[in-house]
Design an enzyme around this catalytic site. Structure first.
Site, PDB file in Angstrom:
ATOM      1  N   HIS A  19       2.548  -1.200   2.578  1.00 14.19           N
ATOM      2  CA  HIS A  19       1.331  -1.685   3.262  1.00 14.19           C
ATOM      3  C   HIS A  19       0.467  -2.590   2.394  1.00 14.19           C
ATOM      4  O   HIS A  19      -0.567  -3.081   2.849  1.00 14.19           O
ATOM      5  CB  HIS A  19       0.524  -0.513   3.835  1.00 14.19           C
ATOM      6  CG  HIS A  19      -0.247   0.305   2.848  1.00 14.19           C
ATOM      7  ND1 HIS A  19      -1.590   0.112   2.644  1.00 14.19           N
ATOM      8  CD2 HIS A  19       0.116   1.313   2.037  1.00 14.19           C
ATOM      9  CE1 HIS A  19      -2.024   0.993   1.749  1.00 14.19           C
ATOM     10  NE2 HIS A  19      -1.003   1.735   1.362  1.00 14.19           N
ATOM     11  N   CYS A  38     -10.267   4.377  -2.551  1.00 16.47           N
ATOM     12  CA  CYS A  38     -10.253   5.828  -2.736  1.00 16.47           C
ATOM     13  C   CYS A  38     -11.590   6.338  -3.227  1.00 16.47           C
ATOM     14  O   CYS A  38     -11.962   7.468  -2.984  1.00 16.47           O
ATOM     15  CB  CYS A  38      -9.173   6.231  -3.731  1.00 16.47           C
ATOM     16  SG  CYS A  38      -7.607   5.476  -3.364  1.00 16.47           S
TER      17      CYS A  38
HETATM   18  C1  LIG Z   1      -2.450   1.433  -2.983  1.00 11.65           C
HETATM   19  C2  LIG Z   1      -1.998   1.812  -4.340  1.00 11.65           C
HETATM   20  C3  LIG Z   1      -1.287   3.005  -4.560  1.00 11.65           C
HETATM   21  C4  LIG Z   1      -1.049   4.004  -3.468  1.00 11.65           C
HETATM   22  O1  LIG Z   1      -0.143   3.550  -2.498  1.00 11.65           O
HETATM   23  P1  LIG Z   1      -0.133   4.303  -1.078  1.00 11.65           P
HETATM   24  O2  LIG Z   1       1.052   3.758  -0.385  1.00 11.65           O
HETATM   25  O3  LIG Z   1      -1.419   3.953  -0.409  1.00 11.65           O
HETATM   26  O4  LIG Z   1      -0.019   5.755  -1.367  1.00 11.65           O
HETATM   27  C5  LIG Z   1      -0.857   3.291  -5.834  1.00 11.65           C
HETATM   28  N1  LIG Z   1      -1.089   2.439  -6.848  1.00 11.65           N
HETATM   29  C6  LIG Z   1      -1.751   1.282  -6.681  1.00 11.65           C
HETATM   30  C7  LIG Z   1      -1.941   0.375  -7.851  1.00 11.65           C
HETATM   31  C8  LIG Z   1      -2.235   0.938  -5.429  1.00 11.65           C
HETATM   32  O5  LIG Z   1      -2.902  -0.208  -5.273  1.00 11.65           O
END
Ligand SMILES: *Cc1c(COP(=O)(O)O)cnc(C)c1O
Length: 394
Positions: A202, A325
Site C-alpha cells: 500500500h 502511527c
Molecule cells: C508503512 C511502513 C511500515 C508498515 O507497513 P504496513 O504494511 O502498514 O504494516 C513499516 N515500515 C515503514 C518504513 C513504513 O513506512
C-alpha cells in the site's frame, strides 16, 4: 472542495492497474490455492506467477519471496527469526537505528524484554546512519543488524549497500525495512547484498493488508504463523490471492515507471523546498541529497503541527505531521528527536509525501497554503513575538 492528497508515505491510492488485476481474483478465480480442483489450481498458478513477477522486480528468485499480511508482519518475521536463530548460537546482540519505524522498534523492545541486548545507532542531524558507527558496534555475539532503507518521516536514504557489506564481512545477518523505498527507488537485492528485506504494497499504489519478505536462500527463516503449509511452511494462512496479485501489478507498474515518475516527483519536492525557504525560522529536516523523491519534512518554529494540519485540511490538503502511527498522540516524533530537533520545534513539523498523481498546480497551491496558514498561526501565537526577539520560551 478538491482533495489534494500528499500523505503517500502513510498510504497511497490503489492504481487502476492494480485494481483491475485484483478484480478477477475476487469475482472468478476465488479458489483456495491449496485446493486440488481446477479453480484452486488456477488460483495457485496466478499466485506463483505473481511471486515470479515480484521476484523479478527486485532481482530475487521466486522462492526467496514470502508473502505476508503487511510490512509490519514482514519486519516482525525477519527480526524475530534472525534474533531467535542467533540466540541458539548464544548471540543476543542486535543493532538497529534510533529512527526506525515502530514495526521494528517495538519488535526490538519485545526482544529486549526477553533478554536481548539492543543497540540503536545515531542518525545525526542528516538523518543518516554512519557506516563507521556500525563497524564499531558490531560484536562477535551480534545476531542481527536491521537498518531501514528510507525513513518514513523525513525520507532520508541509508547507505544500505555499504552497511550490508560490513555485515557480510563479519558474518552477521542484515535486514532492511524497505517499505518506503520499494516502488520509489530501484531495488536490486543481489547488488545490495542484503539477507532480508521487507516491502508493503500500500505504499506504492497496491492494496492495504499485503506485503512480502525477501529472504535470501540459505538464510534460515523461522515459522511465523503456525498452521497450514503455505509459503513453504513459513507463514501459514490461506493466501490473500487478490491482494498478492494487486501487489505484483502495482510493483511492476511502479518499477517500470520509476525513472520517469521520480524525476517529476523530485522536481515537485524541490519546488516545495524552495517555495518555503523565505518563511522565517523554518527548515527542512534531514539530508537534502540522499532522500526519497517524494518526501519532504519541514519545521516551523512557534507552531503546533496539529493546528497546521487542520487548517491545511480545511483547504483540502491531506498532509501529515510525521508518522501516521503517532499522529493523534501529543508526543513529538521520535524520528525528529533522534535527529536532534528540539522538542518544541519538533511539535511544529509537517510532512508532505508526493506521488505521481500529484500535479504542479497542486504543488503551487500547497506552497501558497503553507505560507498563509503559517502566517495565520503565528499571528495568533502567544509565543511568536518572543521567539522572534530570541527570548527563551518556557
Ligand atoms: C508503512 C511502513 C511500515 C508498515 O507497513 P504496513 O504494511 O502498514 O504494516 C513499516 N515500515 C515503514 C518504513 C513504513 O513506512
Amino acid at each position: 472542495m478538491k482533495t489534494i492528497y500528499v500523505d503517500n508515505a502513510a498510504t497511497t491510492q490503489v492504481s487502476e492497474t492494480a485494481l483491475n488485476a485484483m478484480l478477477p481474483l475476487l469475482k472468478d478465480t476465488y479458489g483456495n490455492p491449496s485446493s486440488l480442483h481446477h479453480l484452486g489450481q488456477r488460483a495457485k498458478e496466478v499466485l506463483e506467477d505473481a511471486r515470479e513477477r515480484v521476484a523479478a522486480c527486485i532481482n530475487a528468485e521466486p522462492r526467496e519471496i514470502y508473502f505476508t499480511s503487511c510490512g509490519t508482519e514482514a519486519d516482525n518475521q525477519a527480526i524475530l527469526s534472525a534474533a531467535y536463530n542467533g540466540a541458539k548460537k548464544g548471540k543476543k546482540h542486535i543493532i538497529s537505528s534510533k529512527f526506525e519505524h515502530h514495526a521494528v522498534l517495538h519488535t526490538l523492545e519485545k526482544l529486549k524484554a526477553e533478554g536481548f541486548e539492543i543497540e540503536l545507532l545515531d542518525v545525526y542531524k542528516e538523518g543518516i546512519v554512519r557506516v563507521e558507527d556500525l563497524k564499531a558496534a558490531l560484536r562477535d555475539d551480534t545476531a542481527l543488524v536491521t537498518i531501514m532503507y528510507a525513513n518514513n518521516e523525513v525520507g532520508t536514504i541509508q547507505p544500505v549497500k555499504e552497511l550490508a557489506a560490513v555485515c557480510k564481512e563479519r558474518g552477521v545477518t542484515f535486514h532492511t525495512d524497505a517499505v518506503q523505498a520499494a516502488g520509489h527507488i530501484k531495488l536490486d537485492v543481489k547488488d545490495l547484498g542484503v539477507d532480508m528485506l521487507s516491502v508493503s504494497a500500500h505504499k506504492f499504489h497496491g492494496p492495504k493488508g499485503v506485503g512480502f519478505l525477501y529472504c535470501k536462500k540459505g538464510v534460515p527463516l523461522q515459522v511465523f504463523m503456525n498452521g497450514g503449509a503455505q509459503e513453504r511452511n513459513r507463514r501459514a494462512g490461506t493466501e490473500n490471492t487478490a491482494g498478492i496479485v494487486g501487489l505484483a501489478a502495482a510493483l511492476e507498474e511502479a518499477c517500470a515507471n520509476i525513472d520517469k515518475n521520480s524525476a517529476r516527483i523530485a522536481s515537485y519536492r524541490d519546488k516545495i523546498i524552495n517555495g518555503i525557504k523565505d518563511i522565517e525560522l523554518s527548515f527542512v529536516n534531514g539530508d537534502l541529497e540522499n532522500r526519497l523523491p517524494g518526501t519532504v519534512n519541514m519545521c516551523f518554529e512557534g507552531i503546533e503541527g496539529e493546528g497546521l494540519l487542520l487548517l491545511l485540511d480545511q483547504k483540502g490538503i491531506c498532509a501529515s505531521s510525521g508518522s501516521a502511527c503517532t499522529s493523534g498522540s501529543l508526543d513529538p516524533s521520535h524520528v525528529l528527536l533522534s535527529m536532534g530537533v528540539p522538542v518544541e520545534i519538533a511539535h511544529g513539523s509537517l510532512r508532505i509525501s508526493l506521488s505521481e498523481y500529484n500535479t504542479e498546480e497542486e504543488v503551487d497551491f500547497i506552497i501558497e497554503s503553507i505560507h498563509e496558514v503559517v502566517a495565520y498561526l503565528r499571528s495568533i501565537s502567544p509565543v511568536w513575538e518572543k521567539i522572534l526577539k530570541g527570548e527563551e520560551i518556557k
